[in-house]
Design an enzyme around this catalytic site. Sequence first.
Site, PDB file in Angstrom:
ATOM      1  N   CYS A 128      66.819  23.610 -29.234  1.00 28.36           N
ATOM      2  CA  CYS A 128      66.103  23.640 -30.523  1.00 28.36           C
ATOM      3  C   CYS A 128      65.930  25.068 -31.053  1.00 28.36           C
ATOM      4  O   CYS A 128      66.266  25.366 -32.204  1.00 28.36           O
ATOM      5  CB  CYS A 128      64.760  22.933 -30.393  1.00 28.36           C
ATOM      6  SG  CYS A 128      63.803  23.429 -28.952  1.00 28.36           S
TER       7      CYS A 128
HETATM    8  N1  LIG Z   1      61.544  18.543 -26.671  1.00 24.50           N
HETATM    9  C1  LIG Z   1      62.321  19.260 -27.461  1.00 24.50           C
HETATM   10  O1  LIG Z   1      61.871  19.870 -28.440  1.00 24.50           O
HETATM   11  C2  LIG Z   1      63.797  19.331 -27.191  1.00 24.50           C
HETATM   12  C3  LIG Z   1      64.650  19.817 -28.194  1.00 24.50           C
HETATM   13  C4  LIG Z   1      66.031  19.907 -27.938  1.00 24.50           C
HETATM   14  C5  LIG Z   1      66.524  19.510 -26.704  1.00 24.50           C
HETATM   15  N2  LIG Z   1      65.659  19.056 -25.744  1.00 24.50           N
HETATM   16  C6  LIG Z   1      66.222  18.644 -24.463  1.00 24.50           C
HETATM   17  O2  LIG Z   1      66.280  17.222 -24.488  1.00 24.50           O
HETATM   18  C7  LIG Z   1      66.036  16.704 -23.172  1.00 24.50           C
HETATM   19  C8  LIG Z   1      64.860  15.719 -23.250  1.00 24.50           C
HETATM   20  O3  LIG Z   1      63.726  16.455 -23.675  1.00 24.50           O
HETATM   21  P1  LIG Z   1      62.310  15.750 -23.900  1.00 24.50           P
HETATM   22  O4  LIG Z   1      61.443  16.773 -24.503  1.00 24.50           O
HETATM   23  O5  LIG Z   1      62.488  14.440 -24.555  1.00 24.50           O
HETATM   24  O6  LIG Z   1      61.864  15.535 -22.375  1.00 24.50           O
HETATM   25  P2  LIG Z   1      60.789  14.494 -21.855  1.00 24.50           P
HETATM   26  O7  LIG Z   1      59.810  14.225 -22.945  1.00 24.50           O
HETATM   27  O8  LIG Z   1      60.282  15.073 -20.585  1.00 24.50           O
HETATM   28  O9  LIG Z   1      61.625  13.157 -21.604  1.00 24.50           O
HETATM   29  C9  LIG Z   1      62.567  13.011 -20.602  1.00 24.50           C
HETATM   30  C10 LIG Z   1      62.954  11.552 -20.423  1.00 24.50           C
HETATM   31  O10 LIG Z   1      63.813  11.415 -19.299  1.00 24.50           O
HETATM   32  C11 LIG Z   1      63.239  10.475 -18.362  1.00 24.50           C
HETATM   33  N3  LIG Z   1      63.536  10.969 -17.017  1.00 24.50           N
HETATM   34  C12 LIG Z   1      62.923  11.966 -16.336  1.00 24.50           C
HETATM   35  N4  LIG Z   1      63.525  12.188 -15.152  1.00 24.50           N
HETATM   36  C13 LIG Z   1      64.528  11.291 -15.085  1.00 24.50           C
HETATM   37  C14 LIG Z   1      65.519  11.009 -14.105  1.00 24.50           C
HETATM   38  N5  LIG Z   1      65.594  11.698 -12.962  1.00 24.50           N
HETATM   39  N6  LIG Z   1      66.403  10.006 -14.342  1.00 24.50           N
HETATM   40  C15 LIG Z   1      66.344   9.291 -15.494  1.00 24.50           C
HETATM   41  N7  LIG Z   1      65.419   9.495 -16.449  1.00 24.50           N
HETATM   42  C16 LIG Z   1      64.531  10.505 -16.259  1.00 24.50           C
HETATM   43  C17 LIG Z   1      61.783  10.483 -18.662  1.00 24.50           C
HETATM   44  O11 LIG Z   1      61.229   9.430 -17.963  1.00 24.50           O
HETATM   45  P3  LIG Z   1      60.479   8.114 -18.423  1.00 24.50           P
HETATM   46  O12 LIG Z   1      61.529   7.328 -19.118  1.00 24.50           O
HETATM   47  O13 LIG Z   1      59.974   7.511 -17.199  1.00 24.50           O
HETATM   48  O14 LIG Z   1      59.396   8.588 -19.336  1.00 24.50           O
HETATM   49  C18 LIG Z   1      61.811  10.582 -20.176  1.00 24.50           C
HETATM   50  O15 LIG Z   1      62.174   9.365 -20.769  1.00 24.50           O
HETATM   51  C19 LIG Z   1      65.743  17.920 -22.277  1.00 24.50           C
HETATM   52  O16 LIG Z   1      66.898  18.276 -21.573  1.00 24.50           O
HETATM   53  C20 LIG Z   1      65.369  19.005 -23.260  1.00 24.50           C
HETATM   54  O17 LIG Z   1      65.676  20.291 -22.781  1.00 24.50           O
HETATM   55  C21 LIG Z   1      64.319  18.941 -25.973  1.00 24.50           C
END
Ligand SMILES: NC(=O)c1ccc[n+]([C@@H]2O[C@H](COP(=O)([O-])OP(=O)(O)OC[C@H]3O[C@@H](n4cnc5c(N)ncnc54)[C@H](OP(=O)(O)O)[C@@H]3O)[C@@H](O)[C@H]2O)c1
Length: 309
Positions: A128
């Site tokens: 982001c």
């Molecule tokens: N947040 C941002 O602003 C943003 C922007 C750009 C890119 N990203 C990237 O996008 C990705 C997701 O970010 P996020 O902010 O959405 O993270 P998040 O809120 O922590 O969500 C992660 C998701 O993955 C699931 N999960 C966690 N560990 C897992 C595993 N071992 N196997 C399968 N599922 C698993 C979680 O579990 P549950 O389903 O149990 O909840 C949740 O659904 C990251 O790599 C991050 O760096 C984030």
Amino acid sequence: MIRVGVVGARGHVGSELLPILFRHPEVEVAWVTSKSAAGTPVQATCAAAPAGLDFAPASVELLARRDVDVAFLALPNGEAPAWAEVAGDVTLVDLSSDHRFDDRWVYAQPDRFRDAIVGSKRLSCPGCYATAAQLAIAPVASRARGTVCAFGVSGYSGAGTTPSERNDPEVLRDNLLPYSLVGHAHERELRRHLGLDVCFAPHVASFFRGLSCTVMIDLAEKTAAESLVAAYRDAYRGSRFVEVTDAPPRPRDLVGKHGVRVGLPAVGDDGARVVVVAALDNLLAGAASQAVRAMNLARGLDEGVGVLS
Ligand SMILES: NC(=O)c1ccc[n+]([C@@H]2O[C@H](COP(=O)([O-])OP(=O)(O)OC[C@H]3O[C@@H](n4cnc5c(N)ncnc54)[C@H](OP(=O)(O)O)[C@@H]3O)[C@@H](O)[C@H]2O)c1
């Protein structure tokens, strides 16, 4: 219809992807996973979901069936490679940083690498902060001298859902948290995909979503302000997703929006330095919307389908 699966669908990014995909006129959502909420109705957390669809357990076996055309991986960093290993011919759109340094994957920033995305089956979406910073730097990248400095401030949704200091509202109250001041993954990403030396200092603030990035660029040659302004206007002329604004953009104005705003450069008196601010919604333009745009392009659709319509 494009059959789609979403891994990590209950995270911050997954929760933004789902409504876009459920409403996308060319997409049929086949399955969505959650580790912690497997077996519960998707509609309980996403009103756009159809009745009867439950979160599936997050097992790679699901993707190994290869019963979808496209899978979005919205997983914590480090988890995507295991899913990629079993994906075969399925098009993958990875939102983590796991493949941003892998030459076998296309770096899927649609405003800069549109042609490379078309037809690709391995799409690695930018971070982001890196999205905002590179769109702020790219129009004058070829004129830059030395190290470009970037200062970022993000809402705490950028830290995901796993509890930490960086998404703890009490720690963040009336506060600003600097972190990873050297060596942040987005710093390396910017260096690689801009071909410039970039230093990047991120911060988290007490608002939930939205992001602002200020870049400071020394120029190799003194340049007239009009020429620099023209470079920004020309770079994004006609873009449906990048708007060039007279004043520096503010993150709150971009919340819920699919596009990025890049302010016109402030040019130092001597014409040797510019400062540019870009702002976006980290969960949409910096993640979910950008990923769907990439899928659209990869599958030969208009980039804006399901995002702008
Ligand atoms: N947040 C941002 O602003 C943003 C922007 C750009 C890119 N990203 C990237 O996008 C990705 C997701 O970010 P996020 O902010 O959405 O993270 P998040 O809120 O922590 O969500 C992660 C998701 O993955 C699931 N999960 C966690 N560990 C897992 C595993 N071992 N196997 C399968 N599922 C698993 C979680 O579990 P549950 O389903 O149990 O909840 C949740 O659904 C990251 O790599 C991050 O760096 C984030």
